[in-house]
Design an enzyme around this catalytic site. Structure first.
Site, PDB file in Angstrom:
ATOM      1  N   GLU A  16       0.824  -1.219   0.000  1.00 35.68           N
ATOM      2  CA  GLU A  16       0.000   0.000   0.000  1.00 35.68           C
ATOM      3  C   GLU A  16       0.852   1.261   0.000  1.00 35.68           C
ATOM      4  O   GLU A  16       0.443   2.295  -0.533  1.00 35.68           O
ATOM      5  CB  GLU A  16      -0.940  -0.007   1.212  1.00 35.68           C
ATOM      6  CG  GLU A  16      -0.355   0.446   2.534  1.00 35.68           C
ATOM      7  CD  GLU A  16       0.654  -0.535   3.127  1.00 35.68           C
ATOM      8  OE1 GLU A  16       1.500  -0.107   3.929  1.00 35.68           O
ATOM      9  OE2 GLU A  16       0.580  -1.732   2.808  1.00 35.68           O
ATOM     10  N   ASP A  17       2.064   1.188   0.586  1.00 35.08           N
ATOM     11  CA  ASP A  17       2.929   2.361   0.641  1.00 35.08           C
ATOM     12  C   ASP A  17       3.315   2.827  -0.764  1.00 35.08           C
ATOM     13  O   ASP A  17       3.349   4.023  -1.042  1.00 35.08           O
ATOM     14  CB  ASP A  17       4.179   2.067   1.468  1.00 35.08           C
ATOM     15  CG  ASP A  17       4.783   0.696   1.154  1.00 35.08           C
ATOM     16  OD1 ASP A  17       4.384   0.077   0.141  1.00 35.08           O
ATOM     17  OD2 ASP A  17       5.650   0.253   1.921  1.00 35.08           O
ATOM     18  N   HIS A  18       3.590   1.893  -1.656  1.00 34.11           N
ATOM     19  CA  HIS A  18       3.948   2.235  -3.036  1.00 34.11           C
ATOM     20  C   HIS A  18       2.805   2.955  -3.740  1.00 34.11           C
ATOM     21  O   HIS A  18       3.008   3.989  -4.389  1.00 34.11           O
ATOM     22  CB  HIS A  18       4.314   0.957  -3.801  1.00 34.11           C
ATOM     23  CG  HIS A  18       4.526   1.161  -5.270  1.00 34.11           C
ATOM     24  ND1 HIS A  18       5.751   1.521  -5.800  1.00 34.11           N
ATOM     25  CD2 HIS A  18       3.668   1.056  -6.323  1.00 34.11           C
ATOM     26  CE1 HIS A  18       5.642   1.634  -7.111  1.00 34.11           C
ATOM     27  NE2 HIS A  18       4.395   1.359  -7.465  1.00 34.11           N
TER      28      HIS A  18
END
Length: 362
Positions: A165-167
Site C-alpha cells: 500500500e505504501d507504493h
C-alpha cells in the site's frame, strides 16, 4: 499502529488495534489514563476494506483524525525526540509525503547485525538512488502525509486491495502533483524479533511484490547484486582484456565492500554499534544470500505477512488465502499466550517515546 496528527501546535495520538484480543489494549488504556492531558484515543476493531490488514486497521482512526497532517508509525518503529520536528521541516508547500528511509535500531545478536547491514547498505543504496532519480521508493513504516492530498486520491480505503500500500499511496500523491521526499532521519525498526529465518521471509515477500509491481526488475534487479555483477564483469574482463577473472572479481568485491561500509557509516551517522569483523560476516552473508532470495521470490506462489497467506496478482493486488482455525477461540488462546510478551512491552515503550517526541516538538 499509531497515527499522530498536526503536532506543531495541536496534536492527537490515535492508537488502533484490529480486535478485542490484542495484548496492547491494556497497556494503551493504562498509559492514556496516566497522561490525561494528552488527546489520545484507542480504536478497537478493523474495518474490512480489502486484503491488507494494516489498511483495515488504520481506516477508522484516519477518518476520525481532526487535523490535516498525519504521521503513520508502525508499532515496531522507535521514535526519537527529533523525529517529528525533522519530518515536519521537510513538509514544504509542494511536498505531499515525507518518508523515513528504513533502518534499524541497535539490537543484540548476529541477526540484528545482519538486518542493520542489509538496510544500511543494499536498501539504503536503492532507496537513496531512486529518490535522487525521482523514482517511487516508498516504504510505509514511518511517514508524514497531507490528508487533503490523499483524500483527492480517494482516501486510505482504496489502497486496502494492495499489500504494498505504501507504493500506491505514494503514487496517488505524486499524481496530484506533489513531491515525495525523504527525511534526513531514518526509521529505526526496533522489533524484538531478530531471527534470520523470519527476516528472509520478509525479503522473499518484498522480492515477490517488486516483481509483480515492476516486472522489469525480474531482469534488472539481479544485475544490481555484487556477486552476479562481479561474476559477469570478471568473465568479460578475462575475455576482452586478458585480466585474471579471479583477481578482477576479488578487486570488485573489495571496492563494493568499502563503498558499503562508507554508506553504512553515513546512515548510522557515527560509529557502528558492532565490530568490523561482524560487519564483514554480515555483509558476506547478505551478498551471498541475495541470489537465493531472488530465486525464492520467483518460485513462491504466495507470500506470508503477519502469519497470513496472500496470493499476489500482477499489478500489485492481493487476495487473502484463508487458513483453517481462524476462529475467535484461536484469538482468545493467542491473546492469553501473548499478554505478557515483548509486543505488549513494545507498545508501552512506543507510546512513551511518542509522548516525549511530541513534547519536544511542541
Amino acid at each position: 499502529m499509531i497515527t499522530i496528527t498536526d503536532f506543531c501546535s495541536q496534536y492527537e495520538l490515535l492508537f488502533s488495534v484490529p480486535d478485542d484480543y490484542d495484548p496492547a489494549i491494556l497497556v494503551v488504556k493504562s498509559l492514556i489514563e496516566s497522561y490525561p492531558k494528552v488527546d489520545a484515543k484507542l480504536f478497537i476493531g478493523a474495518r474490512d476494506v480489502g486484503s491488507n490488514g494494516k489498511i483495515n486497521n488504520m481506516v477508522r482512526p484516519y477518518e476520525a483524525a481532526k487535523f490535516n497532517n498525519i504521521v503513520i508509525s508502525d508499532t515496531g518503529i522507535k521514535t526519537t525526540p527529533t523525529t517529528l520536528r525533522e519530518m515536519v521541516s521537510c513538509l514544504k508547500p509542494d511536498v505531499g509525503l515525507v518518508l523515513q528511509m528504513p533502518y534499524c535500531a541497535p539490537r543484540k545478536g548476529f541477526g540484528a547485525v545482519y538486518q542493520q547491514v542489509y538496510f544500511g547498505t543494499m536498501q539504503a543504496r536503492n532507496c537513496l538512488s531512486a529518490n535522487a532519480c525521482n523514482i517511487n521508493c516508498s516504504t510505509g513504516m514511518s511517514c508524514l502525509l497531507r490528508r487533503e492530498v490523499l483524500d483527492q486520491a480517494g482516501g486510505l480505503a482504496p489502497f486496502g486491495k494492495y499489500l504494498a500500500e505504501d507504493h500506491f499511496i505514494a503514487e496517488g500523491i505524486r499524481k496530484q502533483g506533489y513531491k515525495v521526499v525523504l527525511s534526513t532521519l531514518p526509521a529505526l525498526q526496533n522489533s524484538g524479533n531478530c531471527g534470520i529465518s523470519d527476516f528472509h521471509k520478509r525479503l522473499v515477500r518484498w522480492a515477490k511484490l517488486r516483481m509483480t509491481l515492476l516486472p522489469t526488475l525480474i531482469l534488472l534487479e539481479p544485475l544490481g547484486e555484487s556477486v552476479i555483477q562481479g561474476a559477469a564483469a570478471s568473465l568479460a574482463a578475462g575475455y576482452l582484456l586478458d585480466i585474471s577473472p579471479l583477481a578482477f572479481f576479488i578487486g570488485h568485491l573489495l571496492i563494493w565492500f568499502l563503498s558499503d561500509y562508507i554508506l553504512l557509516r553515513i546512515v548510522q551517522n557515527g560509529p557502528l554499534p558492532f565490530s568490523k569483523f561482524e560487519f564483514l560476516a554480515a555483509w558476506l552473508f547478505r551478498e551471498t544470500m541475495a541470489p537465493y532470495i531472488l530465486i525464492q521470490g520467483h518460485m513462491t506462489t504466495h507470500v506470508m505477512w503477519r502469519d497470513r497467506k496472500y496470493r499476489v496478482k500482477w499489478g500489485g493486488e492481493v487476495e487473502r488465502i484463508p487458513e483453517l482455525g481462524e476462529t475467535i477461540e484461536d484469538k482468545v488462546e493467542k491473546f492469553s499466550a501473548d499478554s505478557g510478551n515483548v509486543a505488549t512491552q513494545r507498545s508501552s515503550k512506543k507510546m512513551v517515546e511518542v509522548l516525549n517526541c511530541v513534547a519536544v516538538t511542541s
